[in-house]
Design a protein around this motif. Structure first.
Motif, PDB file in Angstrom:
ATOM      1  N   VAL A   1      -5.778 -12.294 -49.622  1.00 27.98           N
ATOM      2  CA  VAL A   1      -5.126 -10.295 -48.694  1.00 27.98           C
ATOM      3  C   VAL A   1      -5.188  -9.881 -47.917  1.00 27.98           C
ATOM      4  CG1 VAL A   1      -5.031  -7.995 -50.007  1.00 27.98           C
ATOM      5  CG2 VAL A   1      -4.207  -9.747 -51.593  1.00 27.98           C
ATOM      6  N   ALA A   2      -6.525 -10.034 -47.132  1.00 31.04           N
ATOM      7  CA  ALA A   2      -6.252  -9.214 -45.653  1.00 31.04           C
ATOM      8  C   ALA A   2      -5.577 -10.064 -44.114  1.00 31.04           C
ATOM      9  CB  ALA A   2      -8.085  -9.919 -45.252  1.00 31.04           C
ATOM     10  N   ASP A   3      -5.895 -11.547 -45.095  1.00 31.33           N
ATOM     11  CA  ASP A   3      -4.771 -12.219 -44.146  1.00 31.33           C
ATOM     12  C   ASP A   3      -3.999 -12.401 -43.922  1.00 31.33           C
ATOM     13  OD1 ASP A   3      -5.718 -14.526 -42.028  1.00 31.33           O
ATOM     14  OD2 ASP A   3      -6.632 -15.228 -43.919  1.00 31.33           O
ATOM     15  N   LYS A   4      -2.500 -11.681 -45.230  1.00 26.40           N
ATOM     16  CA  LYS A   4      -1.744 -11.574 -45.581  1.00 26.40           C
ATOM     17  C   LYS A   4      -1.267 -10.041 -44.357  1.00 26.40           C
ATOM     18  CE  LYS A   4       0.103 -14.922 -47.376  1.00 26.40           C
ATOM     19  NZ  LYS A   4       0.377 -16.210 -46.663  1.00 26.40           N
ATOM     20  N   VAL A   5      -2.101  -8.486 -44.585  1.00 27.63           N
ATOM     21  CA  VAL A   5      -2.349  -7.783 -44.291  1.00 27.63           C
ATOM     22  C   VAL A   5      -2.396  -7.835 -42.579  1.00 27.63           C
ATOM     23  CG1 VAL A   5      -3.448  -5.327 -44.244  1.00 27.63           C
ATOM     24  CG2 VAL A   5      -2.572  -6.309 -46.420  1.00 27.63           C
ATOM     25  N   LEU A   6      -3.016  -8.455 -42.010  1.00 35.77           N
ATOM     26  CA  LEU A   6      -3.704  -8.476 -40.759  1.00 35.77           C
ATOM     27  C   LEU A   6      -2.445  -9.220 -40.114  1.00 35.77           C
ATOM     28  CD1 LEU A   6      -6.959  -9.313 -40.738  1.00 35.77           C
ATOM     29  CD2 LEU A   6      -6.122  -7.453 -40.197  1.00 35.77           C
ATOM     30  N   ASP A   7      -1.512 -10.278 -40.594  1.00 38.43           N
ATOM     31  CA  ASP A   7      -0.419 -11.200 -40.667  1.00 38.43           C
ATOM     32  C   ASP A   7       1.085  -9.834 -39.939  1.00 38.43           C
ATOM     33  OD1 ASP A   7      -1.028 -13.186 -41.149  1.00 38.43           O
ATOM     34  OD2 ASP A   7       0.124 -14.277 -42.594  1.00 38.43           O
ATOM     35  N   GLN A   8       0.538  -9.339 -40.838  1.00 35.19           N
ATOM     36  CA  GLN A   8       1.664  -7.729 -40.736  1.00 35.19           C
ATOM     37  C   GLN A   8       1.324  -6.962 -39.736  1.00 35.19           C
ATOM     38  OE1 GLN A   8       5.438  -8.152 -41.900  1.00 35.19           O
ATOM     39  NE2 GLN A   8       4.346  -9.619 -43.392  1.00 35.19           N
ATOM     40  N   VAL A   9       0.481  -6.736 -39.234  1.00 40.98           N
ATOM     41  CA  VAL A   9      -0.087  -5.903 -37.905  1.00 40.98           C
ATOM     42  C   VAL A   9      -0.121  -6.416 -37.123  1.00 40.98           C
ATOM     43  CG1 VAL A   9      -2.558  -5.054 -37.279  1.00 40.98           C
ATOM     44  CG2 VAL A   9      -2.083  -4.775 -39.678  1.00 40.98           C
ATOM     45  N   SER A  10      -0.582  -7.573 -37.162  1.00 37.79           N
ATOM     46  CA  SER A  10       0.061  -8.889 -35.849  1.00 37.79           C
ATOM     47  C   SER A  10       1.126  -8.911 -34.955  1.00 37.79           C
ATOM     48  CB  SER A  10      -0.821 -10.068 -36.092  1.00 37.79           C
ATOM     49  OG  SER A  10      -0.779 -10.825 -34.982  1.00 37.79           O
ATOM     50  N   ALA A  11       1.786  -8.522 -36.226  1.00 35.99           N
ATOM     51  CA  ALA A  11       3.843  -8.681 -35.468  1.00 35.99           C
ATOM     52  C   ALA A  11       3.587  -6.988 -35.356  1.00 35.99           C
ATOM     53  CB  ALA A  11       4.234  -8.641 -36.991  1.00 35.99           C
TER      54      ALA A  11
ATOM     55  N   ASP B   1      -4.968 -15.125 -32.953  1.00 37.06           N
ATOM     56  CA  ASP B   1      -3.872 -14.463 -32.964  1.00 37.06           C
ATOM     57  C   ASP B   1      -4.653 -12.726 -32.744  1.00 37.06           C
ATOM     58  OD1 ASP B   1      -4.348 -14.340 -35.414  1.00 37.06           O
ATOM     59  OD2 ASP B   1      -2.910 -13.397 -36.006  1.00 37.06           O
ATOM     60  N   LEU B   2      -5.899 -12.385 -33.186  1.00 37.82           N
ATOM     61  CA  LEU B   2      -6.290 -10.654 -32.882  1.00 37.82           C
ATOM     62  C   LEU B   2      -7.354 -10.895 -32.172  1.00 37.82           C
ATOM     63  CD1 LEU B   2      -6.803  -9.618 -36.756  1.00 37.82           C
ATOM     64  CD2 LEU B   2      -4.420  -9.455 -34.771  1.00 37.82           C
ATOM     65  N   ALA B   3      -7.051 -11.702 -30.761  1.00 36.37           N
ATOM     66  CA  ALA B   3      -8.788 -11.987 -29.881  1.00 36.37           C
ATOM     67  C   ALA B   3      -8.492 -10.730 -28.948  1.00 36.37           C
ATOM     68  CB  ALA B   3      -8.427 -13.462 -29.215  1.00 36.37           C
TER      69      ALA B   3
END
Ligand code: C5P
Length: 404
Positions: free
Chosen positions: A383-393, A183-185
């Motif tokens: 934690v990194a995955d959860k933070v990146l979920d928010q960033v991705s959104a 999702d961050l490609a």
């Protein structure tokens, strides 16, 4: 846990590095993967199927025909898996794959496979340099397989050069990328990590207890999810995460310069570094000698990197981190506002299992518009995955809103 309940097919071909595949199998299993091993005939000259059977708890597949073979395994195994890893991949295996041959169980599985394939070549350095082998590796890469470059060093045959099986950590991370959502490609993400060192004299400095673990986990996981990651790190012993470009800096002022140089080409900034707030007003050219009973050092405030960036911000998603010892949420909300952030990740640092230098963290993610996510104690990668979920959104669709 990126490998939890994932099915990995491990193909082992016949090179001396086959013994290292045992460690790879063990690490995958301990990461929660269900590992099925397929060995070529020559691989069994180096390691026995029993080794892998014990490590994986699964029968090892070695043959298409005769006793011990299962009908249709040659089709099923490459399709049931979430990903396939070939470690080591010999020159012979690369050649057969490039030519589309299927003359044994492993090569036949690979012809029928419809899942991502990671190829980890290992061989003598002259063999790897051979134009035929190079062409075969390039052809596989062109067909969409991921082919790792062997590492340089002393080889089992005594030669020195490119030919060693990549480190297990590298293989695991490349494989993690193949089974992670992308999702961050195409996103360019800037991460800062670690402490800063503010020099008092040539041998002494002021610093803090940050190890860089949370920032490095963010860089690693962002890259795993497809981002192009640039990591600006204060002094840290951690190795650069696989596939991440890293710049090492020392002081807060150096970190500011490095961040400023990159910020405009970035779509998200994750400012996980524990930046020192002060530096000694003058750094002595020579080591300060033991002298009076009391010694006074004058400190000057460092620039606040996030505040400096706030007026330069265009469409970037900017994330700050707040390490607090009390009034966590209120202090974090204030920083979110004062520093012009989109998100702030707050954690209490006076616990033994959370915050500085440990592998776990318990954080609260706070955003504008009342966003408040309390997370339980997790690994720093989780934690990194959860933070990146928010960033991705928060990121605009790819191609839109890119900064200059
Ligand atoms: O104000 P405080 O240091 O607690 O804020 C923490 C956040 O601000 C972190 O994201 C940290 O990286 C960042 N920071 C900064 N420049 C400083 C100090 C902290 O950007 N000089």
């Amino acid at each position: 846990m990126v490998f939890a309940d994932r099915r990995i097919l491990l193909g082992v071909s016949g090179g001396i590095a086959a013994y290292k595949a045992a460690e790879l199998a063990r690490r995958l299993v301990s990461g929660g993967a269900k590992v099925k091993v397929v060995m070529t005939r020559s691989a069994q000259e180096f390691v026995t199927p029993l080794t892998f059977q014990v490590l994986t708890g699964e029968k090892v597949a070695t043959t298409m025909f005769g006793p011990g073979s299962e009908p249709l395994e040659h089709v099923a195994l490459g399709q049931e898996a979430d990903a396939i890893v070939l470690a080591p991949a010999t020159a012979n295996l690369l050649g057969k794959m490039a030519s589309g041959l299927g003359d044994d169980l492993l090569t036949t599985i690979l012809l029928a496979a419809n899942k991502p394939i990671l190829v980890c070549p290992a061989m003598n350095c002259e063999m790897w340099a051979n134009p035929a082998v190079q062409e075969n590796a390039a052809r596989l890469q062109d067909r969409g397989l991921t082919v790792l470059t062997p590492e340089a060093g002393e080889l089992a045959c005594g030669a020195v050069g490119y030919g060693r099986l990549p480190e297990v950590e590298t293989i695991l991370e490349a494989l993690a990328r193949l089974i992670s959502p992308q999702d961050l490609a195409g996103r360019r993400i800037l991460v800062t990590a670690g402490p800063t060192h503010e020099d008092l004299d040539p041998v002494r400095f002021l610093t803090n207890r940050s190890s860089g673990k949370q920032g490095y986990a963010l860089a690693k996981v962002a890259r795993r999810r497809g981002a192009q990651v640039y990591l600006i790190s204060g002094p840290s012993n951690l190795p650069a995460p696989y596939g991440v470009e890293r710049l090492m800096v020392r002081s807060a002022r150096e970190m500011l310069d490095a961040v400023l140089a990159r910020f405009s080409q970035t779509e998200a900034l994750l400012m996980a570094a524990a930046v020192g707030d002060y530096h000694p007003t003058c750094c002595d050219e020579h080591k300060i000698k033991r002298g009076p009973v009391e010694l006074t050092a004058h400190l000057t405030q460092n620039p606040d990197i996030l505040r400096t960036l706030a007026p330069l911000k265009k469409k970037q998603v900017v994330v700050g981190f707040a390490a607090e010892t009390r009034d966590l949420e209120a202090a974090a909300r204030k920083k979110l506002q004062d520093k012009g952030l989109d998100l702030i990740v707050a954690n209490e640092v006076n616990r033994v299992d959370s915050g500085f230098a440990v592998d776990t963290n318990e954080v609260t993610i706070i955003g504008k518009k009342k966003l408040l996510v309390h997370l339980p104690l997790l690994s720093k990668e989780e934690v990194a995955d959860k933070v990146l979920d928010q960033v991705s959104a928060l990121l605009p669709p790819v191609g839109k809103g890119k900064s200059a």
